[in-house]
Design a protein around this motif. Structure first.
Motif, PDB file in Angstrom:
ATOM      1  N   ASN A  30       0.822  -1.294  -0.138  1.00 39.83           N
ATOM      2  CA  ASN A  30      -0.013  -0.030  -0.004  1.00 39.83           C
ATOM      3  C   ASN A  30       0.769   1.275   0.047  1.00 39.83           C
ATOM      4  O   ASN A  30       0.714   2.185   0.957  1.00 39.83           O
ATOM      5  N   ILE A  63      -2.741  -3.502   7.709  1.00 37.58           N
ATOM      6  CA  ILE A  63      -3.389  -2.215   7.059  1.00 37.58           C
ATOM      7  C   ILE A  63      -3.463  -1.139   8.052  1.00 37.58           C
ATOM      8  O   ILE A  63      -3.145   0.209   8.112  1.00 37.58           O
ATOM      9  N   CYS A  64      -3.841  -1.612   9.150  1.00 33.70           N
ATOM     10  CA  CYS A  64      -4.060  -0.696  10.288  1.00 33.70           C
ATOM     11  C   CYS A  64      -2.916  -0.010  10.870  1.00 33.70           C
ATOM     12  O   CYS A  64      -2.783   1.226  11.303  1.00 33.70           O
ATOM     13  N   PHE A 240      -9.844   5.890   9.748  1.00 31.51           N
ATOM     14  CA  PHE A 240      -9.603   5.491   8.149  1.00 31.51           C
ATOM     15  C   PHE A 240      -9.931   7.034   7.641  1.00 31.51           C
ATOM     16  O   PHE A 240      -9.781   6.860   6.274  1.00 31.51           O
ATOM     17  N   ARG A 245      -8.982   3.492   0.053  1.00 32.33           N
ATOM     18  CA  ARG A 245      -9.154   2.269   0.325  1.00 32.33           C
ATOM     19  C   ARG A 245      -8.711   1.684  -1.152  1.00 32.33           C
ATOM     20  O   ARG A 245      -9.133   2.044  -2.489  1.00 32.33           O
ATOM     21  N   SER A 246      -7.976   0.564  -0.957  1.00 37.86           N
ATOM     22  CA  SER A 246      -7.639  -0.039  -2.241  1.00 37.86           C
ATOM     23  C   SER A 246      -8.265  -1.520  -2.426  1.00 37.86           C
ATOM     24  O   SER A 246      -9.183  -2.092  -1.851  1.00 37.86           O
ATOM     25  N   ARG A 247      -8.725  -1.508  -4.023  1.00 43.89           N
ATOM     26  CA  ARG A 247      -9.560  -2.658  -4.553  1.00 43.89           C
ATOM     27  C   ARG A 247      -8.757  -3.756  -4.104  1.00 43.89           C
ATOM     28  O   ARG A 247      -9.395  -5.108  -4.229  1.00 43.89           O
ATOM     29  N   TRP A 249      -7.575  -4.860  -1.384  1.00 41.52           N
ATOM     30  CA  TRP A 249      -7.747  -5.167  -0.224  1.00 41.52           C
ATOM     31  C   TRP A 249      -8.597  -6.282  -0.258  1.00 41.52           C
ATOM     32  O   TRP A 249      -9.859  -6.379  -0.983  1.00 41.52           O
ATOM     33  N   SER A 253     -11.102  -6.955   4.818  1.00 39.75           N
ATOM     34  CA  SER A 253     -10.663  -5.972   5.231  1.00 39.75           C
ATOM     35  C   SER A 253     -11.415  -4.563   4.698  1.00 39.75           C
ATOM     36  O   SER A 253     -11.346  -3.547   5.665  1.00 39.75           O
ATOM     37  N   ARG A 254     -11.934  -4.478   3.787  1.00 37.08           N
ATOM     38  CA  ARG A 254     -12.787  -3.371   3.362  1.00 37.08           C
ATOM     39  C   ARG A 254     -14.055  -3.146   4.355  1.00 37.08           C
ATOM     40  O   ARG A 254     -14.266  -2.101   4.593  1.00 37.08           O
ATOM     41  N   ALA A 257     -12.698  -1.774   7.637  1.00 36.15           N
ATOM     42  CA  ALA A 257     -12.526  -0.351   7.593  1.00 36.15           C
ATOM     43  C   ALA A 257     -13.683   0.352   7.830  1.00 36.15           C
ATOM     44  O   ALA A 257     -13.870   1.563   8.306  1.00 36.15           O
ATOM     45  N   ARG A 258     -14.871  -0.056   7.157  1.00 39.13           N
ATOM     46  CA  ARG A 258     -16.165   0.637   7.302  1.00 39.13           C
ATOM     47  C   ARG A 258     -16.550   0.447   8.428  1.00 39.13           C
ATOM     48  O   ARG A 258     -17.289   1.538   9.144  1.00 39.13           O
TER      49      ARG A 258
END
Length: 277
Positions: A30, A63-64, A240, A245-247, A249, A253-254, A257-258
């Motif tokens: 990332n 990611i965090c 966040f 946001r990466s596709r 992920w 993970s997505r 994050a939400r």
């Protein structure tokens, strides 16, 4: 590189290896969020098997860690816009590499951590003219005297992944003392809700570390205004916020994050120390 001193893998100090792994692993995937070249180099030279950490924590935790580094970087850079000669105090520095990314050639930096943690840190990241270590406990407030600053230049304290391990009453006492000793200063740190802290405790225990329980959580940031008359909450933002946001992920993970925003699980809190009320 110095010989690496021994590190108790069942201690709070050993948790410094978790964000190091996360920044190295996740920043390679990332780089649009953050690329931590120094963490990647340290991992290559660190005599530690990170496989167990990777298996327990997985993609989202990595990611965090890289998001936390990015948010702290951004907060420091924003502060430096108005305080280019600021003093930055990195509380519970561990193997943090922020200075290597944000240094503007003018700031003065202090890494505060316990003596064994500082010894371990210095085997990878030696001090320099403008980046010095303070080998003391956060609760040993004699470290105040080791920090040299002027109110005109400004001072900012950052604590990434640190306050979780202390009880609120302990933190309140020291932060209130900081507010009195460093008027005009600012403090930026991450926190979790009670629900998220409970989950984090279970994950750390899966790594075999039974002696690093987490206590501190923040469900309502406004409550921190009551810690001392000199303390005020500047902001409390979702973990966040502003992060692309990466596709690439995973769907999990997505979703997580939400969920952080929906449920207030993770956040960044910005405090300011006034000159008294």
């Amino acid at each position: 590189m110095k010989n690496q001193p021994a590190l108790d893998t069942h201690s709070i100090q050993s948790t410094m290896l978790l964000p190091l792994w996360g920044r190295a692993a996740a920043s390679e995937k990332n780089p649009d969020i953050l690329y931590d070249r120094q963490a990647i180099e340290i991992i290559k030279n660190c005599d530690y098997d990170f496989d167990s950490i990777a298996k327990v924590f997985g993609e989202f935790s990595g990611i965090c860690y890289v998001v936390r580094a990015r948010q702290i970087d951004d907060a420091i850079r924003a502060y430096m816009q108005t305080h280019p000669r600021a003093v930055i105090v990195n509380i519970g520095a561990g193997l943090d590499t922020t200075f290597s990314r944000v240094d503007n050639g003018l700031i003065r930096w202090y890494n505060l951590d316990l003596p064994d943690a500082i010894a371990y840190r210095q085997s990878f990241i030696p001090d320099s003219e403008r980046s010095q270590s303070i080998a003391k406990s956060f609760f040993d407030t004699t470290w105040f005297e080791d920090v040299h600053f002027t109110p005109e230049e400004g001072i900012m304290f950052v604590a990434g992944g640190v306050f979780y391990y202390f009880r609120e009453e302990e933190l309140r006492e020291v932060v209130a003392a900081m507010a009195r000793r460093f008027p005009g200063g600012e403090l930026y740190f991450d926190a979790e809700s009670k629900q998220a802290v409970d989950k984090s405790n279970r994950m750390v225990q899966k790594t075999g570390n039974q002696r690093a329980p987490m206590y501190f959580y923040v469900n309502d940031a406004a409550a921190l205004n009551r810690w001392a008359p000199e303390i005020s909450v500047v902001s409390c933002l979702d973990y966040f916020a502003g992060i692309p946001r990466s596709r690439q992920w995973s769907w999990r993970s997505r979703l997580m994050a939400r969920a952080s925003a929906w449920m207030g699980l993770m956040k960044f809190i910005h405090l300011r120390f006034s000159h008294g009320r």
